[in-house]
Enzyme design. Structure first.
Site, PDB file in Angstrom:
ATOM      1  CD  GLU A   2      31.070  64.178  49.643  1.00  0.00           C
ATOM      2  OE1 GLU A   2      31.496  65.327  49.832  1.00  0.00           O
ATOM      3  OE2 GLU A   2      31.244  63.544  48.578  1.00  0.00           O
TER       4      GLU A   2
ATOM      5  CD  GLU B 299      27.790  48.829  52.362  1.00  0.00           C
ATOM      6  OE1 GLU B 299      28.763  49.152  53.074  1.00  0.00           O
ATOM      7  OE2 GLU B 299      27.516  49.397  51.285  1.00  0.00           O
TER       8      GLU B 299
ATOM      9  CD  GLU C  53      38.287  60.040  54.056  1.00  0.00           C
ATOM     10  OE1 GLU C  53      39.147  60.004  54.952  1.00  0.00           O
ATOM     11  OE2 GLU C  53      37.727  59.024  53.637  1.00  0.00           O
TER      12      GLU C  53
ATOM     13  CB  CYS D 238      38.631  52.775  54.382  1.00  0.00           C
ATOM     14  SG  CYS D 238      39.362  51.234  53.921  1.00  0.00           S
TER      15      CYS D 238
ATOM     16  CD  GLU E  19      33.980  48.183  54.043  1.00  0.00           C
ATOM     17  OE1 GLU E  19      34.631  48.755  54.958  1.00  0.00           O
ATOM     18  OE2 GLU E  19      34.348  48.199  52.862  1.00  0.00           O
TER      19      GLU E  19
ATOM     20  CE  LYS F 263      42.187  57.819  55.383  1.00  0.00           C
ATOM     21  NZ  LYS F 263      40.808  57.347  55.288  1.00  0.00           N
TER      22      LYS F 263
ATOM     23  CB  SER G 135      31.632  49.893  51.439  1.00  0.00           C
ATOM     24  OG  SER G 135      31.156  50.226  52.716  1.00  0.00           O
TER      25      SER G 135
ATOM     26  CB  CYS H 211      47.738  52.871  55.271  1.00  0.00           C
ATOM     27  SG  CYS H 211      46.099  53.153  54.652  1.00  0.00           S
TER      28      CYS H 211
HETATM   29 FE1  HC1 Z   1      44.591  53.844  56.412  1.00  0.00          FE
HETATM   30 FE2  HC1 Z   1      42.190  53.602  57.204  1.00  0.00          FE
HETATM   31  S1  HC1 Z   1      43.714  51.898  57.133  1.00  0.00           S
HETATM   32  S2  HC1 Z   1      42.771  54.256  55.085  1.00  0.00           S
HETATM   33  O1  HC1 Z   1      44.998  52.650  55.074  1.00  0.00           O
HETATM   34  O2  HC1 Z   1      40.735  52.526  56.569  1.00  0.00           O
HETATM   35  O3  HC1 Z   1      45.442  56.555  55.856  1.00  0.00           O
HETATM   36  O4  HC1 Z   1      46.639  53.617  58.500  1.00  0.00           O
HETATM   37  O5  HC1 Z   1      43.722  55.443  58.770  1.00  0.00           O
HETATM   38  O6  HC1 Z   1      40.405  55.993  57.649  1.00  0.00           O
HETATM   39  O7  HC1 Z   1      41.618  52.815  60.055  1.00  0.00           O
HETATM   40  C1  HC1 Z   1      45.276  55.488  56.006  1.00  0.00           C
HETATM   41  C2  HC1 Z   1      45.994  53.657  57.647  1.00  0.00           C
HETATM   42  C3  HC1 Z   1      43.610  54.681  57.899  1.00  0.00           C
HETATM   43  C4  HC1 Z   1      41.039  55.055  57.489  1.00  0.00           C
HETATM   44  C5  HC1 Z   1      41.813  53.115  58.998  1.00  0.00           C
END
Ligand code: HC1
Ligand code: SF4
Length: 584
Positions: free
Chosen positions: A371, A281, A366, A304, A278, A363, A324, A518
């Site tokens: 994709e 990028e 996700e 993320c 990132e 998550k 990103s 998070c």
């Molecule tokens: Fe998160 Fe991440 S920090 S998004 O806040 O970018 O859930 O903990 O796991 O994938 O590493 C959440 C936390 C986590 C991702 C990372």
């Protein structure tokens, strides 16, 4: 200042403070149910009623302002009986199957009933009909458990500005649900799980994948690896009675090994990898504009947080090109595990199962995106929340607090302090700035700037800029340039920024859906006291500060995976495995 008496104690509070806030300043406990710190009090449930001298009726402490000379009693017979009756009436229509409820022993209604001395159900009412909504991969709703406190409605609208759920119908028939009682999957729910985080009972919670995970752990054909997100170690201990803010990384690893995972790894490792990609990028976008006079989509936004991506897709599709292209660390881990690691240990990727433990419900969604399957298989197979992991630990009879610390497995055994702070609001930004600065100047950020303090606090919208001085030759066009960054948490603040600010002067913007990042994800142990947010943030900062390596690009295991497999950030293999695109 206002002077008043509560339970004969003299108290002084600022103008505008409520009776509840005044009571807290001198540790007088008033029970609450619909009240949530940070949101406008509604005074709906009336569990917090108190007696005010001279007032005919009891008043709700959460929404009644303290006044000069007020004399308040929080613990009279009338107050106790009134609170008790309110809770008894709630119980009369609540589907109270406590022994089989996920919230058994962690339920605010159950605790109130116990604290108020309710030993029998005096009023037997008609029960609220149970309608189960499992239409999304992330959220489970049971209207039969709902007590209509509306905390979820307030959070969904006030904190996330989504408004996916609201009161439907009237009177006894009221349900808290998407419009016209649709399923959550039919509305613009971003699956952040903040509704589940504030629900005081078992009406909204995460979709539970515990049984699926036990099944793969018991399958001798499967090689099951687990990854743990940066934020869970700041809160997992709370589920076992440890002080909020106790970091438990070593015990967490030990527990996962006892549960039978074949490999225990850290999402923090791929957080370092994310930063490599990132940060590169961002520098590539800046090069296009500042050196070549060309076009690039700036500001670059972090990608993320899956609830933020859902939000952008629903409400701001024109911004998707600014996101990103990096997959989140969770997905990068899955892609690397099923290729590089599977090859290294000679396991067929179809036999490898990747489980994540995340603080987040989105998550789960996700991991099911079509994709995100670049190894030829889903990057990640099942996502558990921190709460689900705690339940598995309890189910297996492990005594968490007695576990000896253990270390993560090779070949990803270490991560940098920069990866740790991903868990906190501002952390991804600071991690990216640390690496970008090192690439451009050849130097680490001076230690006194290591925490860009103003982007790491709990303000919802924060800005900072960093002047690039004395860059290495390749980056000389950046000499004297100011890198302008912004950090936003809670999605309502995204709307605010896009409405009120010109974002074109920023180069990089971090967005996290959950308040504080998070550490307060929708799948973390629940809390009602705001101080816990701060304690978790501090636990994460302490992890970072205790690390010798605090910059992602200096992690030797990151250097190793590039040397052995990925070759270079934004290279062909990285592009294929670690990046994706979200389309309008
Ligand atoms: Fe998160 Fe991440 S920090 S998004 O806040 O970018 O859930 O903990 O796991 O994938 O590493 C959440 C936390 C986590 C991702 C990372
Ligand atoms: Fe609202 Fe988030 Fe709950 Fe969906 S998951 S209903 S967006 S609070």
């Amino acid at each position: 200042m206002i002077s008043l008496k509560i339970n004969d104690k003299d108290i002084q509070v600022q103008d505008g403070a409520t009776i509840l806030e005044a009571a807290k300043t001198c540790d007088i406990y008033i029970p609450t149910l619909c009240y949530l710190e940070n949101l406008k009090p509604r005074g709906l449930c009336r569990v917090c009623v108190v007696e005010v001298e001279g007032a005919k009726n009891l008043v709700p402490a959460c929404s009644t302002p303290a006044a000069e000379g007020m004399n308040v009693k929080t613990n009279t017979r009338r107050v106790r009986e009134s609170r008790k009756m309110i809770v008894e009436l709630l119980l009369s229509e609540h589907n109270g199957e406590c022994t089989t409820c996920e919230r058994n022993n962690d339920c605010e209604l159950q605790k109130l009933a116990r604290d108020l001395g309710i030993e029998e159900l005096r009023y037997e009412g008609e029960k609220t009909p149970s309608h189960i909504d499992e239409s999304t991969p992330a959220i489970y709703r049971d209207t039969g458990k709902c007590i209509k406190c509306r905390r979820c409605v307030e959070v969904c609208q006030g904190v996330e500005s989504v408004g996916a759920i609201s009161p439907q119908s009237r009177g006894f028939d009221t349900t808290i649900a998407p419009a016209f009682d649709h399923a959550l999957s039919d509305v613009t729910c971003v699956q952040c799980g903040q509704c589940a985080a504030v629900c005081p009972v078992g009406a909204i919670t995460e979709r539970n994948y515990i049984q699926e995970v036990w099944d793969v752990l018991d399958d001798p054909e499967k090689y099951v690896v687990v990854q743990t997100a940066p934020a869970i170690r700041s809160a997992l201990g709370e589920a076992f009675g440890l002080e909020p803010g106790t970091p438990v990384t070593g015990k967490m690893v030990a527990a996962l090994k006892e549960l039978g995972f074949d490999g225990v790894f850290d999402t923090n490792f791929t957080a370092d990898l994310t930063i490599m990609e990132e940060g590169s990028e961002l520098l590539s976008r800046l090069t296009k504009v500042l050196r070549d006079g060309g076009q690039a989509d700036l500001p670059q936004f972090t990608s993320c947080c899956p609830a933020w991506i859902n939000f952008a897709e629903h409400y701001y599709p024109e911004l998707l090109k600014n996101l990103s292209t990096c997959k989140s660390p969770q997905q990068m881990f899955g892609a690397v595990a099923k290729t590089y690691y599977a090859e290294k240990i000679g396991v067929a990727p179809e036999n490898m199962v990747v489980i994540s433990v995340m603080p987040c419900t989105a998550k789960k969604f996700e991991s099911q995106r079509e994709e995100l399957t670049d190894s030829g298989y889903a990057d990640v197979d099942y996502v558990l929340t921190t709460r689900e992991l705690a339940r598995m630990v309890n189910q297996s009879g492990i005594v968490f607090s007695l576990l000896e610390d253990q270390k993560m497995d090779s070949p990803f055994p270490e991560s940098s302090g920069a990866a740790d702070i991903f868990a906190n609001t501002g952390g991804v930004m600071e991690a990216a700035v640390r690496t970008a600065y090192k690439i451009v100047t050849g130097r680490n950020l001076p230690t006194d700037k290591m925490h860009l303090k103003n982007i790491m606090d709990l303000e919802g919208i924060k800005e900072a800029s960093l002047k690039i001085e004395d860059p290495v030759k390749e980056w000389s066009f950046l000499d004297g340039a100011e890198l302008n960054v912004m950090v936003i948490h809670s999605l309502a603040n995204v709307r605010k920024v896009l409405k009120e600010k010109d974002i074109s002067k920023y180069h990089f913007i971090e967005v996290m859906a959950c308040p504080g990042g998070c550490i307060s994800g929708g799948g973390q142990p629940r809390f009602t006291d705001n101080n816990i947010r701060q304690k978790r943030i501090q636990a994460i900062l302490t992890e970072d500060e205790g690390k010798e390596i605090r910059n992602s690009c200096e992690n030797p295991f990151i250097q190793q995976i590039y040397a052995e497999y990925l070759k270079q950030p934004l290279g062909e293999r990285s592009h294929h495995l670690l990046h994706t695109e979200y389309f309008e």
